[in-house]
Design a protein around this motif. Sequence first.
Motif, PDB file in Angstrom:
ATOM      1  N   LYS A 141      -3.628 -16.335   0.615  1.00 54.13           N
ATOM      2  CA  LYS A 141      -3.011 -15.317  -0.229  1.00 54.13           C
ATOM      3  C   LYS A 141      -3.956 -14.827  -1.327  1.00 54.13           C
ATOM      4  O   LYS A 141      -4.720 -15.606  -1.907  1.00 54.13           O
ATOM      5  N   VAL A 142      -3.833 -13.503  -1.591  1.00 61.01           N
ATOM      6  CA  VAL A 142      -4.668 -12.836  -2.588  1.00 61.01           C
ATOM      7  C   VAL A 142      -3.760 -12.128  -3.583  1.00 61.01           C
ATOM      8  O   VAL A 142      -2.865 -11.373  -3.188  1.00 61.01           O
ATOM      9  N   ALA A 143      -3.968 -12.353  -4.866  1.00 60.49           N
ATOM     10  CA  ALA A 143      -3.317 -11.556  -5.911  1.00 60.49           C
ATOM     11  C   ALA A 143      -4.322 -10.525  -6.403  1.00 60.49           C
ATOM     12  O   ALA A 143      -5.512 -10.831  -6.548  1.00 60.49           O
ATOM     13  N   PHE A 144      -3.870  -9.299  -6.649  1.00 58.72           N
ATOM     14  CA  PHE A 144      -4.822  -8.259  -7.036  1.00 58.72           C
ATOM     15  C   PHE A 144      -4.212  -7.331  -8.076  1.00 58.72           C
ATOM     16  O   PHE A 144      -2.989  -7.194  -8.189  1.00 58.72           O
ATOM     17  N   CYS A 145      -5.099  -6.666  -8.802  1.00 59.49           N
ATOM     18  CA  CYS A 145      -4.723  -5.686  -9.816  1.00 59.49           C
ATOM     19  C   CYS A 145      -5.703  -4.527  -9.724  1.00 59.49           C
ATOM     20  O   CYS A 145      -6.886  -4.694 -10.022  1.00 59.49           O
ATOM     21  N   GLY A 146      -5.231  -3.356  -9.268  1.00 60.31           N
ATOM     22  CA  GLY A 146      -6.105  -2.192  -9.182  1.00 60.31           C
ATOM     23  C   GLY A 146      -6.284  -1.685  -7.772  1.00 60.31           C
ATOM     24  O   GLY A 146      -5.580  -2.077  -6.837  1.00 60.31           O
ATOM     25  N   TYR A 147      -7.260  -0.798  -7.630  1.00 59.24           N
ATOM     26  CA  TYR A 147      -7.567  -0.152  -6.346  1.00 59.24           C
ATOM     27  C   TYR A 147      -8.760  -0.844  -5.709  1.00 59.24           C
ATOM     28  O   TYR A 147      -9.819  -0.951  -6.325  1.00 59.24           O
ATOM     29  N   HIS A 148      -8.593  -1.279  -4.443  1.00 58.38           N
ATOM     30  CA  HIS A 148      -9.649  -2.054  -3.795  1.00 58.38           C
ATOM     31  C   HIS A 148      -9.944  -1.624  -2.355  1.00 58.38           C
ATOM     32  O   HIS A 148     -10.437  -2.424  -1.569  1.00 58.38           O
ATOM     33  N   GLY A 149      -9.624  -0.367  -1.983  1.00 58.48           N
ATOM     34  CA  GLY A 149     -10.031   0.114  -0.674  1.00 58.48           C
ATOM     35  C   GLY A 149      -8.898   0.288   0.315  1.00 58.48           C
ATOM     36  O   GLY A 149      -7.719   0.263  -0.038  1.00 58.48           O
ATOM     37  N   TRP A 150      -9.282   0.469   1.581  1.00 58.70           N
ATOM     38  CA  TRP A 150      -8.321   0.857   2.616  1.00 58.70           C
ATOM     39  C   TRP A 150      -8.055  -0.236   3.650  1.00 58.70           C
ATOM     40  O   TRP A 150      -7.224  -0.040   4.555  1.00 58.70           O
ATOM     41  N   HIS A 151      -8.688  -1.378   3.549  1.00 60.14           N
ATOM     42  CA  HIS A 151      -8.639  -2.370   4.618  1.00 60.14           C
ATOM     43  C   HIS A 151      -7.290  -3.088   4.722  1.00 60.14           C
ATOM     44  O   HIS A 151      -6.469  -3.045   3.804  1.00 60.14           O
ATOM     45  N   ASP A 152      -7.098  -3.757   5.865  1.00 61.27           N
ATOM     46  CA  ASP A 152      -5.810  -4.389   6.163  1.00 61.27           C
ATOM     47  C   ASP A 152      -5.349  -5.336   5.062  1.00 61.27           C
ATOM     48  O   ASP A 152      -4.163  -5.365   4.717  1.00 61.27           O
ATOM     49  N   TRP A 153      -6.276  -6.146   4.533  1.00 58.73           N
ATOM     50  CA  TRP A 153      -5.863  -7.157   3.555  1.00 58.73           C
ATOM     51  C   TRP A 153      -5.156  -6.511   2.366  1.00 58.73           C
ATOM     52  O   TRP A 153      -4.219  -7.095   1.804  1.00 58.73           O
ATOM     53  N   TYR A 154      -5.569  -5.277   1.996  1.00 52.53           N
ATOM     54  CA  TYR A 154      -5.039  -4.595   0.815  1.00 52.53           C
ATOM     55  C   TYR A 154      -3.750  -3.831   1.136  1.00 52.53           C
ATOM     56  O   TYR A 154      -2.741  -3.966   0.435  1.00 52.53           O
ATOM     57  N   LEU A 155      -3.777  -3.026   2.203  1.00 51.62           N
ATOM     58  CA  LEU A 155      -2.589  -2.259   2.566  1.00 51.62           C
ATOM     59  C   LEU A 155      -1.431  -3.150   3.001  1.00 51.62           C
ATOM     60  O   LEU A 155      -0.274  -2.711   3.009  1.00 51.62           O
ATOM     61  N   ALA A 156      -1.721  -4.401   3.333  1.00 56.34           N
ATOM     62  CA  ALA A 156      -0.651  -5.345   3.686  1.00 56.34           C
ATOM     63  C   ALA A 156       0.354  -5.489   2.556  1.00 56.34           C
ATOM     64  O   ALA A 156       1.501  -5.913   2.778  1.00 56.34           O
ATOM     65  N   THR A 157      -0.042  -5.119   1.348  1.00 56.23           N
ATOM     66  CA  THR A 157       0.866  -5.157   0.198  1.00 56.23           C
ATOM     67  C   THR A 157       2.153  -4.391   0.480  1.00 56.23           C
ATOM     68  O   THR A 157       3.243  -4.802   0.073  1.00 56.23           O
ATOM     69  N   ASN A 158       2.035  -3.255   1.170  1.00 60.59           N
ATOM     70  CA  ASN A 158       3.194  -2.398   1.405  1.00 60.59           C
ATOM     71  C   ASN A 158       4.052  -2.834   2.589  1.00 60.59           C
ATOM     72  O   ASN A 158       5.060  -2.195   2.883  1.00 60.59           O
ATOM     73  N   LEU A 159       3.680  -3.898   3.266  1.00 63.03           N
ATOM     74  CA  LEU A 159       4.494  -4.395   4.380  1.00 63.03           C
ATOM     75  C   LEU A 159       5.825  -4.949   3.879  1.00 63.03           C
ATOM     76  O   LEU A 159       6.861  -4.807   4.539  1.00 63.03           O
ATOM     77  N   ALA A 160       5.817  -5.579   2.724  1.00 58.34           N
ATOM     78  CA  ALA A 160       7.008  -6.279   2.252  1.00 58.34           C
ATOM     79  C   ALA A 160       8.029  -5.343   1.620  1.00 58.34           C
ATOM     80  O   ALA A 160       9.222  -5.463   1.854  1.00 58.34           O
ATOM     81  N   ASP A 161       7.542  -4.371   0.828  1.00 55.79           N
ATOM     82  CA  ASP A 161       8.476  -3.599   0.017  1.00 55.79           C
ATOM     83  C   ASP A 161       8.259  -2.099   0.127  1.00 55.79           C
ATOM     84  O   ASP A 161       8.834  -1.332  -0.625  1.00 55.79           O
TER      85      ASP A 161
END
Length: 440
Positions: A141-161
């Motif tokens: 698991k990764v916690a993040f704050c800000g804009y970090h690109g287009w890759h799967d690990w980042y866009l996965a944020t929108n899978l839940a909500d």
Amino acid sequence: MESKKNSGATLWEKAKKIIPGGNQLLSKRAEMFLPQQWPAYYKKAQGCEIWDLDDKHYLDFSIMGIGSCSLGYAHPTVTEAVVEAVQMGSMSSLNCFEEVELAEKLIEIHNWAGGVRFTRTGGESCALAIRIARSYSGKNKVAFCGYHGWHDWYLATNLADGDKLKEQLLPGLSPSGVPQQLIDTALPFHEGDLKGFDELLSEHGDDLGVVMMEVFRHGMPDLDFIKAVKARCEQHGIVLIFDEISSGFRLNAGAAHLLFDVHPDICVLGKAMGNGHPIGAIIGKSEVMDAAQQSFISSTYWTERVGFVAALNTLAVFEQEQVSEQLNKTGRHLKTNMAKICHDLQFELQLIGVDSVPILVFPGEQALALKTLYTQEMLKRGVLAANVIYVSMGHTLAHCETFLNAFEEVIGVLKQAQDKGDVLDLLDGPVCHSGFQRLN
């Protein structure tokens, strides 16, 4: 009579039919600026000047290559070195020696670090940093704050909500194509919200191995918050990554965190480091970076010569000419005079951002329409303008005065339109987009 020919706008309509999304970067879509009117393509760029497909000349007081050209377009020192490198051969079966020189230079600047890996772009740099950090921590698991690109690990944020990236990046970003198995692996938190970060730690602490955060985006760093996050990462054995792809080289030569003596485990650099030439760097503590050898990380064009040569010469210019100081001085000049113009004309434009990246916040419910009208009217006066200005060394005092004269005229137009309630009537086309939208 001025020609109405706009070959760029015509070509953009063609591009949208054969290139899904029109181009390779959302931030350069014509619809983000001035739908149906934006020139879209260029023939030549020099300093802060651009010539479009019809040889119309503009001053660029907008995104300056998305912040990648702090020295100005086609800076002679960098360009001459790149041309020489290409002529000597930019690729071969052997490695280019400049990558070792650049690694040494970056470790010299970042004396807290002991290892460097290189890429070509910002998004893949962040993805690589996450891979290395996960390899080291052994946690997903990764916690993040800000804009970090287009890759799967980042866009996965929108899978839940569905739209958790709304306040981090853009609203309406679909995670289409991102594996559902990544749900709840990327967890957003907000700048300054230490309580929210602590709640993430409480809920996911046993599985949380990485924290990635921007040092700043819309203003100076919140040092108390950054230090508190760092302390918690140290306490819980979490790898801390500073994404300085955008913030690096804006306040100083290297990365903003160096000014405040707050060091991460990994720092990611890109954009301005190559002054328009593709190069990205992942810098980190030796023991963390060594985890890269436990994972397969390899790419042909990460060994290409031009990026390394460009970065070495860009760094040299930054140091020799005190570039960051000059950028901030120019930015302060612009912000001070823009604020005075708006005050005198009683137009409530808010100016935020660090001095070298002024950000314009248009007022009220018609903010997007006002932004579009601003861009439209500035374009008519020979200035590429948006709601952000990436200041560069190419922006001379004379260029700034030309911009400010046009700005004063256009703010007058906006104020009058706002008072009369006919902002939309003055637009020659549709209102610009505020985020991701399908183009066809």
